[in-house]
Design an enzyme around this catalytic site. Structure first.
Site, PDB file in Angstrom:
ATOM      1  N   TYR A  33      24.948  47.810  56.123  1.00  0.00           N
ATOM      2  CA  TYR A  33      25.203  48.960  56.955  1.00  0.00           C
ATOM      3  C   TYR A  33      25.818  48.377  58.306  1.00  0.00           C
ATOM      4  O   TYR A  33      26.645  48.953  58.897  1.00  0.00           O
ATOM      5  CB  TYR A  33      24.142  50.072  57.299  1.00  0.00           C
ATOM      6  N   VAL A  40      30.871  54.272  68.477  1.00  0.00           N
ATOM      7  CA  VAL A  40      30.592  53.853  69.729  1.00  0.00           C
ATOM      8  C   VAL A  40      30.939  52.764  70.520  1.00  0.00           C
ATOM      9  O   VAL A  40      30.897  52.603  71.616  1.00  0.00           O
ATOM     10  CB  VAL A  40      28.913  53.948  70.140  1.00  0.00           C
ATOM     11  N   SER A  61      31.003  53.534  64.065  1.00  0.00           N
ATOM     12  CA  SER A  61      30.664  54.715  63.317  1.00  0.00           C
ATOM     13  C   SER A  61      31.991  55.042  62.410  1.00  0.00           C
ATOM     14  O   SER A  61      32.047  55.813  61.363  1.00  0.00           O
ATOM     15  CB  SER A  61      30.074  55.711  63.597  1.00  0.00           C
ATOM     16  N   TYR A  85      29.715  63.485  66.098  1.00  0.00           N
ATOM     17  CA  TYR A  85      28.530  63.718  66.462  1.00  0.00           C
ATOM     18  C   TYR A  85      28.350  65.110  66.722  1.00  0.00           C
ATOM     19  O   TYR A  85      28.788  66.013  66.093  1.00  0.00           O
ATOM     20  CB  TYR A  85      27.995  62.610  67.629  1.00  0.00           C
ATOM     21  N   LYS A 121      32.085  54.924  58.724  1.00  0.00           N
ATOM     22  CA  LYS A 121      31.518  55.450  57.940  1.00  0.00           C
ATOM     23  C   LYS A 121      32.486  56.427  56.831  1.00  0.00           C
ATOM     24  O   LYS A 121      32.375  56.836  55.993  1.00  0.00           O
ATOM     25  CB  LYS A 121      30.653  56.513  58.572  1.00  0.00           C
TER      26      LYS A 121
END
Lengths: 307, 307, 307, 307
Positions: free
Chosen positions: B191, B261, B65, B243, B68
């Site tokens: 993605y 993660v 992530s 998160y 992102k």
């Protein structure tokens, strides 16, 4: 680096004044609904002890949820961290400030101390350990601001109490999960009195100077909380201080802050200054519309933000 | 003011090493589950261009992530702000990173670009405007890090694709609300490739140096985004980057950050440095357990945080 | 005890005709939106094999969700009960028919086979065990109704497929929980074909005669399901057959029933008759407005309900 | 058609007795937790006025939520339908019986009168129009059952009141939405007294005979509600009478019914009989485990269900 001046603040107020009329004064209780919508103020209190202000900066208004920071600070003085953080979380809620949904799903532990449920838990904790929590909070505000004339607005407090059903539901729900120790009504009464504190922008900027100064009040020179606790209070304000608009506020303004539905917002530039703005009309997330805009302009003009 | 040194970083790693065994390596895909749990690394890249590092800081791992932030940065380069922020919000979600509940309630508009739904919208936007978005992102990572050997981990990407049902559900749900423009499968494929970027702590610290340096890459000297966009990226990371543990991270570490993660976390001290830590075991909110602890220690040792 | 007659049915239709204009024809796909809103029909098929009808009772319309009963009946013929009821529940949902919220909370197990998610699970089961499920369902409808001209409306099926994003999201979400075994697209295609069955009120009343006759088709004399299975199908229709309006329907009409957004409703008086009404305009819960009213009148006139 | 006999009932009880030990006696208040788990009873009251019974059918137990049917019946006698149904819905909830989530989403209007929130609204309505609602309800139960010794269990009522936080939260939440007119505490007190009614299976079967007999009490010959109201009460029980297990109960038993956490269930075969079973251990949805099984057997043996 640009400095805040009286002229800059006055100029900022004029730039945001056209926003008046585009928001909505809080009207869930009559005592708030009748505040003139054209009040507009800003005050800065620097770590050097200088007050810089513009507009109605000496006029007292209902601080509402801004008092949640003061109550939490008091609780941090008399409770160990684990006592506090086992009963209330530190995460943004992603929900309306008075929702019961998440509270039920998460079994009576409020997401953070700045939504209603969390602040009511803090009020419950103050009730348990202080003999006169309402009196203590008032004294605290008076000492930190140096303004001995600060009072509770009894009409606002009574009006809140008459419209307290939602908050009573929140308190009883937490009690059903074992996360509320005292009688509901007296605790709510104290909670509403805290919300009904009347303070001016100058009062508030002085009061929260400890958040910009490693926990030491610039006004009284007393250490209110430790530097580490100060960092944590600021972190909480940055992630949870503006209800469901904390992300937008961080994005635009980039300072830890706490708003109230009375139209006030307290913000902090750590190491430099505490700031308070006031304009009663709110945006859709319940935060002062012109107040947020003024802080955004100030951040841009000074080239200061925590990011 | 204390400075970061190689010795300090090595010392921090030893202090947090006992945490290994108390978290859990991500195991939703086999390719991640097999990473040795005792990897431990930290790297700092200062705004002066100095690299300071300790542990396995040159070993590449799956950024997951963390990508992102890179994808959003690319989108900010080619889309106007209103084009982006009408399709994805800026608020913390208060929900699991892959939940569809809030997405349905809020009619297909993801809360922020750092939960899966939001990142998939960003991937959809890149697909629309870039002829070869997957290639472009890889080039971007190589340029920003100066490491031309960075690759996509094809096994991880394929493994993600085989376990993509939940993300496919998210994409189709957004499409049903009109917030997804391309075919679902190719966008998800891009993605997942972004998530499967393999980079080391040193690579990542260099790559994200623009976030600590007003938008200018320390490595390439190029202006990646404007100072204002940089402030906004940092604000987003501070409120939404970890998160459902963003509040805890702000509370403990006090830096804008983004976790993956794979066990990596990128963090930033604006004006000073970008930092990356890596330890594969995760805590209950999905963030690196020892990595978070290392950043907390670093923040305390350096006396630095944004609060 | 009063008996149903052609005159009674014609009279009932005239009484409910003024409701036309007060509901809303389903418009999520063009092929449904263009149906004239003034179609109105009722047909009864008694356990003695008599057809009584009024209005447009021989005109075929899109059965939509009424097909969910037929698909479930097929599944009950080829699966053991525990195979079915471990994958789909039997409880009312208390939610919109196409919501993903409950489905995520309850980990991919749909509440019942008459909401979309549940019917898609049933379609997945038929796909697994039948070599040509689409053909099989059509044959089943033709046999049960005795009408060999029944067809799938290809335009409706294609139109549904083009607007299938929400249902694709549902299917992928269930697959992420391990409750979906086949490829999503072919299963959805079969599901939409089932919805696109074109049948008249007379066809439908005959088709579902087994539900009024202990599982034996009045038309074909064949035992379709056991008496016990019949009881259970009727129980499911009574509690879950009208989306989020099942309670209201039980309250007013008092018969097990199943509605479709094409404006049809099938209802049953066990031991006596099956009934079908048709009027395309829907109420706020997605059930035929005039159709429900006609069934309520019929229930009152005949003095019949299951309660 | 098979008839109910004393022997049949005794046989059914023996068949379900092995289930004792596999459920769980309600333990949220001490006064319920101490009930022996091996109590087992069934009583039938036919429309001919015959009592058929087996087991502990004359022993009084805490009716708990079964009283919700009685309270609603009282409300239907003194309020117009629109007055009732504008304040409480008629749909299954798909949620736990004491959840506040749906209540908040649906703005203080409970889904139906058989979940706690709905029954509390009904208690609020009785409080408004009756001078002594608690006395009135007791008289009503005594008249309908013909048993003048029925009393409130004061220990249970007091115990409920001491654990009333969740229900207080529900009441205050409804009051915040304007759907609660009286003081919370006295209404809750009445509500808990209704739950604390002590009645035997025979008492209950006689009391609810009007539901099997078009609204006329078989015991007193008085018309309690109209035939139409009776149909509606039965419809409500069929869709909402067993909390989140209504679908399963309809599926297995196929009779309108209402359960209580005291382990009792009242069920009705319209036109024939009212039935009560009692076994204190509950299944996961809060309904009597052996009681449900006994009703299922009875339905099968008699070949009777509404479906």
């Amino acid at each position: 680096m640009p400095q805040a001046t009286k002229e800059l603040l006055a100029d900022i107020l004029e730039q945001v004044r056209p926003l008046i009329g585009k928001g909505k004064v809080a009207n869930y209780i009559p005592a708030l609904a009748c505040i003139p919508n054209d009040k507009l103020a800003i005050a800065i209190y620097t770590n050097d002890g200088e007050v810089i202000k513009a507009g109605d900066a000496d006029e007292a208004f209902s601080v509402q949820s801004i008092s949640k920071v003061l109550s939490l600070t008091l609780a941090m003085q008399i409770y160990d961290p684990e006592e506090i953080w086992s009963r209330v979380g530190k995460e943004p809620s992603g929900q309306a400030f008075n929702s019961l949904i998440q509270l039920e799903v998460e079994q009576g532990i409020p997401r953070n101390p700045f939504i209603n449920a969390g602040a009511i838990v803090v009020a419950d904790m103050l009730q348990t350990r202080l003999s006169a929590p309402r009196h203590r909070l008032l004294e605290f505000a008076r000492q930190l601001s140096g303004d001995t004339h600060i009072v509770y607005d009894k009409i606002v407090a009574a009006s809140e109490m008459q419209h307290s059903d939602r908050n009573a539901a929140i308190a009883y729900l937490m009690r059903s999960f074992g996360n509320f120790d005292n009688e509901v009504i007296p605790v709510l009464n104290n909670y509403f009195h805290a919300c009904a504190l009347k303070m001016s922008c100058v009062d508030l900027a002085k009061t929260f100077s400890y958040l910009a100064n490693q926990g030491q009040s610039v006004q009284t020179k007393k250490q209110i909380v430790t530097p580490n606790q100060t960092k944590r209070l600021n972190a909480l304000m940055a992630t949870c201080g503006l209800y469901n608009g904390a992300g937008e506020f961080a994005f635009k303004v980039g300072m830890p802050g706490k708003s109230g539905v009375g139209g006030g917002i307290v913000a902090v530039i750590p190491g430099e200054m505490s700031i308070t703005v006031w304009s009663p009309e709110l945006d859709q997330t319940g935060n002062s519309l012109a107040g947020t805009a003024a802080l955004e302009l100030l951040s841009t003009e000074l080239g200061r933000s925590i990011f």
